[in-house]
Scaffold this motif. Structure first.
Motif, PDB file in Angstrom:
ATOM      1  N   HIS A   1       0.817  -1.214   0.000  1.00 34.13           N
ATOM      2  CA  HIS A   1       0.000   0.000   0.000  1.00 34.13           C
ATOM      3  C   HIS A   1       0.849   1.262   0.000  1.00 34.13           C
ATOM      4  O   HIS A   1       0.370   2.334  -0.336  1.00 34.13           O
ATOM      5  CB  HIS A   1      -0.953   0.002   1.211  1.00 34.13           C
ATOM      6  CG  HIS A   1      -0.260   0.210   2.524  1.00 34.13           C
ATOM      7  ND1 HIS A   1       0.491  -0.766   3.135  1.00 34.13           N
ATOM      8  CD2 HIS A   1      -0.191   1.303   3.329  1.00 34.13           C
ATOM      9  CE1 HIS A   1       0.981  -0.275   4.271  1.00 34.13           C
ATOM     10  NE2 HIS A   1       0.589   0.959   4.410  1.00 34.13           N
ATOM     11  N   ARG A   2       2.130   1.139   0.354  1.00 32.84           N
ATOM     12  CA  ARG A   2       3.017   2.305   0.359  1.00 32.84           C
ATOM     13  C   ARG A   2       3.884   2.375  -0.887  1.00 32.84           C
ATOM     14  O   ARG A   2       4.805   3.178  -0.957  1.00 32.84           O
ATOM     15  CB  ARG A   2       3.905   2.279   1.598  1.00 32.84           C
ATOM     16  CG  ARG A   2       3.124   2.459   2.901  1.00 32.84           C
ATOM     17  CD  ARG A   2       4.023   2.245   4.081  1.00 32.84           C
ATOM     18  NE  ARG A   2       5.106   3.211   4.099  1.00 32.84           N
ATOM     19  CZ  ARG A   2       5.189   4.230   4.959  1.00 32.84           C
ATOM     20  NH1 ARG A   2       4.271   4.398   5.884  1.00 32.84           N
ATOM     21  NH2 ARG A   2       6.191   5.059   4.913  1.00 32.84           N
TER      22      ARG A   2
ATOM     23  N   GLN B   1       8.036   6.675   0.506  1.00 29.45           N
ATOM     24  CA  GLN B   1       7.286   7.783  -0.105  1.00 29.45           C
ATOM     25  C   GLN B   1       8.141   9.044  -0.199  1.00 29.45           C
ATOM     26  O   GLN B   1       7.694  10.139   0.113  1.00 29.45           O
ATOM     27  CB  GLN B   1       6.004   8.028   0.692  1.00 29.45           C
ATOM     28  CG  GLN B   1       5.136   6.780   0.714  1.00 29.45           C
ATOM     29  CD  GLN B   1       4.031   6.853   1.713  1.00 29.45           C
ATOM     30  OE1 GLN B   1       4.248   7.134   2.880  1.00 29.45           O
ATOM     31  NE2 GLN B   1       2.828   6.597   1.260  1.00 29.45           N
TER      32      GLN B   1
ATOM     33  N   ASN C   1       4.804  12.188   4.962  1.00 36.11           N
ATOM     34  CA  ASN C   1       4.449  11.366   6.114  1.00 36.11           C
ATOM     35  C   ASN C   1       5.054  11.938   7.397  1.00 36.11           C
ATOM     36  O   ASN C   1       6.150  12.495   7.385  1.00 36.11           O
ATOM     37  CB  ASN C   1       5.003   9.953   5.862  1.00 36.11           C
ATOM     38  CG  ASN C   1       4.458   8.920   6.820  1.00 36.11           C
ATOM     39  OD1 ASN C   1       4.297   9.180   8.006  1.00 36.11           O
ATOM     40  ND2 ASN C   1       4.176   7.740   6.307  1.00 36.11           N
TER      41      ASN C   1
ATOM     42  N   ASP D   1      -0.204   5.162   3.576  1.00 34.12           N
ATOM     43  CA  ASP D   1       0.399   5.729   2.377  1.00 34.12           C
ATOM     44  C   ASP D   1      -0.158   7.141   2.184  1.00 34.12           C
ATOM     45  O   ASP D   1      -1.037   7.580   2.923  1.00 34.12           O
ATOM     46  CB  ASP D   1       0.090   4.855   1.162  1.00 34.12           C
ATOM     47  CG  ASP D   1      -1.375   4.936   0.783  1.00 34.12           C
ATOM     48  OD1 ASP D   1      -2.204   4.755   1.691  1.00 34.12           O
ATOM     49  OD2 ASP D   1      -1.686   5.196  -0.386  1.00 34.12           O
TER      50      ASP D   1
END
Lengths: 115, 469
Positions: free
Chosen positions: A58-59, A84, A92, B373
């Motif tokens: 998911h990242r 990310q 983040n 995310d």
């Protein structure tokens, strides 16, 4: 049946292993060790590259490489493109990905019966 | 007799009283030793470079005086050499600051040496560069470049010690090289004695993050308990001339050194354990073993070395616009629903109050935040009680400051124009730094050490004469 052990014994990786995260750029390493060396074989079976990749998909993780260290009853996982942008680029809260060792430790020990 | 390596700090922002117990223990042990402060992260140097543009004293570690003040006199009077990368972007400025501190403490003959050669900002356009393995980006344009620094190895630090320095002030060097250098100076290890260099480098690797090997960054109550967290003992590594090493900490201090704490730090920020790259040696950890040999004493064996790499890593930092964050809390009945409504409202506001190229991220702290995310996929998949204590966080970035200000101001406006009961708004924004890693040819790097003042130059007792360097 595995459901009995699931309710009475260790349920997730956190019950049998400890871990620490480190970062370099947009690459994360997670060093994972069995508390008890007798659990090392189980660790190797459960924490494989495809399960780890799935957990971080998911990242945007693109690749997981696993280096086994039997003399330390542990392994080093190197995960690419999971931060990310890394400490400098990410929006983040945790740009280093330092908290992600505990995402890994939430991995269930019992593989889905249908899998 | 072993050589003792003490750690006084493991990052910029670490506890500034940690070195006191370490130095007291080193004095008590009475063996040859050195004290190391590691205070330079990937971005710390660029931040220092940028501070220096506005403040001539802003180029080195801001806490340098706080770190050294309680231990400088003891170290100098007991012959404990101090090494640190607290010079950051301005080792000469840091030397001036330490010199002033020493004189204030009545220490008139403290010898300082600075390490030079890591800063290649002026030359980077002319150098032969290769991208670091995980690097995809391009070199930034000249105007955006903030810093470019090579990770130097132990050689210039050894040179500084051989100049007789009591305090060695470096900028960018490989963190563990700060620990390898006094070992090379003391034992006279050759620069191709790979196994010993590897052991020394790993002694440094184990100690470079301070308490991370002695009970810091480890506790997990009920699973991994650590006593005395408020008074963690920072590590002391005992190294023998043949490269054997034992990790320990000051007697009576908090924390713990056991096989688990050492294993976690052994692999910290390592990728391929059989090929851990450092400027002076490629380390092979694949046969490494750890063994508890006493209370808070762990022996590490099986470390092997391979020839040093042909190229050295360089971190390039550059300006990349602005970033901002703002947060607001919701608590009690139906708090998660109110936080989500706040997020949806803010998202819609930004769609017509900010340009389309504003990059943004929404988190609800208390629900799913750090594991998520940027698009929030994980949070959507997870059910959670609507009651609770939640905090909406907005993070944004844009090339222009005004849009980052506008976006964070829109979160602040939720105070009155958002859902019921929002409170505790915090908002800030700052310039954004990006970094990239490149490899330069070893022969293109011209590093060395020089004395800060004329007092520097005498030999310390116990140092080996120049070996094959």
């Amino acid at each position: 049946m595995t459901s009995m052990t699931a309710t009475t014994g260790p349920r997730r990786l956190h019950d049998i292993a400890h871990a620490r995260a480190g970062d370099k750029g947009d690459r994360l390493n997670l060093a994972v060790f069995a508390y008890d060396e007798r659990d090392y074989a189980r660790l190797v079976t459960i924490v494989n590259e495809s399960r780890v990749l799935e957990m971080f998909a998911h990242r945007g993780a693109t690749q997981v490489r696993r280096y086994l260290l039997p003399k330390l009853s542990g392994m080093n996982l190197v995960i690419d493109n999971v931060l990310q942008g890394g400490v400098n680029g990410a929006l983040n809260l945790d740009g280093h990905g330092k908290t992600l060792s505990f995402l890994l430790l939430s991995m269930p020990l019992v593989v889905d019966d249908t899998a | 007799m072993s050589f003792l390596l003490g750690s006084g700090a493991g990052f910029s922002g670490d506890r500034t009283d940690a070195a006191v117990a370490v130095v007291d223990e080193l004095i008590l042990r009475g063996e040859p030793c050195a004290l190391v402060f590691e205070t330079l992260g990937e971005r710390t140097l660029a931040a220092a470079q940028r501070r220096m543009r506005e403040d001539p004293e802003g180029g080195y570690e801001p806490l340098i005086e706080e770190l050294l003040e309680p231990v400088l006199e003891k170290c100098v009077s007991h012959g404990i050499r101090i090494l640190g990368n607290f010079g950051a972007a301005d080792p000469a400025g840091a030397c001036r600051r330490v010199d002033a501190l020493a004189k204030r403490q009545g220490l008139m003959s403290v010898k300082l040496a600075e390490v030079f050669g890591d800063d290649i900002r002026e030359r980077i356009g002319q150098l032969d560069l290769e991208p670091w393995e995980a690097e995809l980006g391009q070199l930034p344009e000249d105007g955006a470049l903030v810093s470019a620094n090579v990770y130097l190895g132990a050689a210039p630090l050894v040179e500084a010690l051989r100049l007789g320095a009591d305090v060695v002030v470096a900028g960018r060097v490989a963190d563990p090289a700060l620990f390898l250098a006094p070992l090379v100076a003391h034992f006279g290890w050759a620069w191709d004695d790979w196994d010993r260099l590897a052991a020394g480098m790993m002694a440094g690797h184990l100690a470079e993050c301070g308490s991370q090997v002695s009970g810091g960054y480890f506790a997990d109550p009920g699973y991994k308990d650590v006593p005395g967290m408020a008074r963690l003992g920072y590590p002391i590594i005992e190294v023998e001339g043949d490269g054997r090493l034992v990790v320990t900490k000051p007697a009576g201090s908090g924390g713990r050194v056991d096989e688990r704490t050492v294993k976690e730090q052994l692999l910290y920020e390592v990728h391929d354990p059989s090929h851990y790259l450092t400027p002076d040696v490629v380390v092979d950890l694949s046969e490494a073993e750890v063994r508890c040999i006493g209370r808070d004493r762990v022996e590490v064996t099986g470390i092997r070395g391979k020839p040093a790499p042909a190229r050295l890593k360089t971190t390039v930092c550059y300006d990349a616009g602005w970033q901002g964050e703002a947060e607001i809390s919701y608590a009690g009945p139906n708090a998660l629903a109110r936080a989500r409504l706040a997020a949806d409202t803010l998202r819609e506001r930004l769609s017509f109050r900010a340009p389309g190229d504003l990059r943004s991220r929404f988190d609800i702290i208390g629900h799913v935040s750090v594991f998520n995310d940027d698009d929030g996929k994980l949070a959507l998949a997870r059910e959670q009680s609507l009651d609770g204590d939640y905090r909406l966080r907005l993070a944004v970035e844009h090339a222009e400051r005004r849009w980052v200000e506008r976006a964070t101001q829109e979160l602040m406006a939720l105070y009155c124009a958002g859902p019921a009961g929002g409170g505790g708004v915090r908002r800030y924004f700052q310039r954004r730094l990006l970094s990239a890693s490149w490899l330069v040819r070893r022969e293109d790097v011209m590093a060395g050490a020089r004395c800060h003042d004329s007092a520097c130059g005498r030999k310390h007792v116990g140092d080996m004469e120049e070996s094959e360097t």
